[in-house]
Design a protein around this motif. Structure first.
Motif, short mmCIF file in Angstrom:
data_model
loop_
_atom_site.label_atom_id
_atom_site.label_comp_id
_atom_site.label_asym_id
_atom_site.label_seq_id
_atom_site.Cartn_x
_atom_site.Cartn_y
_atom_site.Cartn_z
N GLY A 115 -23.14 10.07 12.03
CA GLY A 115 -24.55 9.88 12.35
C GLY A 115 -24.80 8.60 13.11
N GLY A 116 -25.27 8.72 14.36
CA GLY A 116 -25.68 7.54 15.13
C GLY A 116 -24.56 6.68 15.68
N GLY A 145 -21.30 13.72 16.96
CA GLY A 145 -21.83 14.99 17.43
C GLY A 145 -22.56 14.86 18.76
N THR A 146 -23.63 14.08 18.75
CA THR A 146 -24.49 13.94 19.92
C THR A 146 -23.72 13.54 21.18
OG1 THR A 146 -26.21 13.28 18.37
CG2 THR A 146 -26.64 12.86 20.70
N TYR A 165 -19.07 12.24 2.10
CA TYR A 165 -19.61 12.08 3.46
C TYR A 165 -20.87 11.23 3.40
CZ TYR A 165 -20.78 13.81 8.25
OH TYR A 165 -21.05 13.93 9.58
C1 1GP Z 1 -24.38 14.59 12.03
O1 1GP Z 1 -22.99 12.83 11.37
C2 1GP Z 1 -23.14 13.84 12.32
O2 1GP Z 1 -24.22 15.37 10.91
C3 1GP Z 1 -23.07 13.37 13.74
O3 1GP Z 1 -24.16 12.56 14.14
O4 1GP Z 1 -24.91 13.50 16.31
O5 1GP Z 1 -25.48 11.16 15.67
O6 1GP Z 1 -23.14 11.77 16.28
P1 1GP Z 1 -24.42 12.23 15.69
#
Ligand code: 1GP
Length: 259
Positions: A213-214, A235-236, A182
């Motif tokens: 992430g992002g 996630g966000t 990951y």
């Molecule tokens: C976090 O990679 C994940 O562990 C998801 O990131 O919230 O930026 O989409 P986001």
């Protein structure tokens, strides 16, 4: 007593088999829900929506999850309402719950702390055995110094302009027997992992590559997939813009051969 008929290999569990089967037809999307950020009711609603849209699993976790009770209730509700697997994405030992389908059994390879590399895993192992929770071994490599995960995990920053360093980590992970890698930019990171980094890792290892992430825009998710990500985690967006999330899930699906 010594028995030659005792199995010496570990079977791959149902959730991991499901993921691997899915990956035969192209990349998949997973939705990360953080019990610290959303209510159980909202999370359950979101889970149903993303399942209908084609997200392949729900990951549950966040950098500051502090209570097993909270995880239990959260996961029980998700399990009652969706069929796709619920996978724990643990920040620590207390994030484990016996109600999930599996746990990403992660080691934060570029942490400076013994605890995040093998300590928490060692402390969690008896609970996992007792409740027979499926473990999916995953090497976790965290970029950037300005995210919650890097601060909590005492991450040794990795230079983005030297992808060969990350490739060496990822290759070491594969040789150690991890079954997934990951690449984490951190939740809410201003930018996803650069495609140059993803490409370098993809061409160095054979095991599936998870990237998260992002990731917010259509362009970003296309880049991440084209660079070679197998599992794309967002996630966000689930909390902030469900319509955009649906768009991104459909983009991931468009790369699959079974659509
Ligand atoms: C976090 O990679 C994940 O562990 C998801 O990131 O919230 O930026 O989409 P986001």
């Amino acid at each position: 007593m010594y028995s030659s008929s005792r199995p010496r290999t570990v079977k791959i569990g149902a959730t991991e088999s499901y993921i691997l089967r899915k990956l035969e037809n192209g990349p998949i999307h997973m939705t990360l829900l953080d019990p610290e950020n959303i209510s159980i009711e909202r999370a359950t609603q979101i889970a149903k929506i993303v399942e209908a849209e084609g997200s392949s699993a729900i990951m549950v976790g966040g950098s500051t999850v502090a209570s097993q009770n909270e995880m239990d209730e959260f996961v029980i509700s998700l399990k009652k309402n969706v069929k796709i697997p619920i996978i724990i994405f643990p920040n620590n030992v207390q994030a484990l719950t016996k109600h999930a389908d599996a746990v990403w059994y992660m080691s934060l390879l570029n942490s400076l702390e013994w605890y995040y590399i093998i300590g928490a895993q060692m402390q969690a192992a008896p609970f996992i055995k007792k409740h027979n929770i499926e473990t999916i071994p995953m090497a976790y490599i965290v970029f950037r110094a300005d995210t919650a995960v890097s601060a909590i995990g005492r991450v040794l920053p990795i230079p983005e302009n030297h992808p060969e360093v990350v490739a060496a980590y990822a290759l070491a992970a594969q040789y150690l027997g991890f079954r997934f890698v990951y690449l984490e930019a951190g939740s809410g990171a201003p930018q996803p992992i650069p495609s140059k980094v993803i490409k370098t890792i993809r061409s160095s290892i054979e095991i599936p590559l998870v990237v998260g992430g992002g990731i917010r825009s259509v362009e970003q998710i296309n880049e991440v997939i084209k660079a070679g990500a197998d599992i794309i985690v967002t996630g966000t967006l689930a909390e902030e813009d469900l319509n955009q999330l649906k768009r991104l899930i459909n983009i991931v699906k468009s790369y699959r051969t079974d659509q």
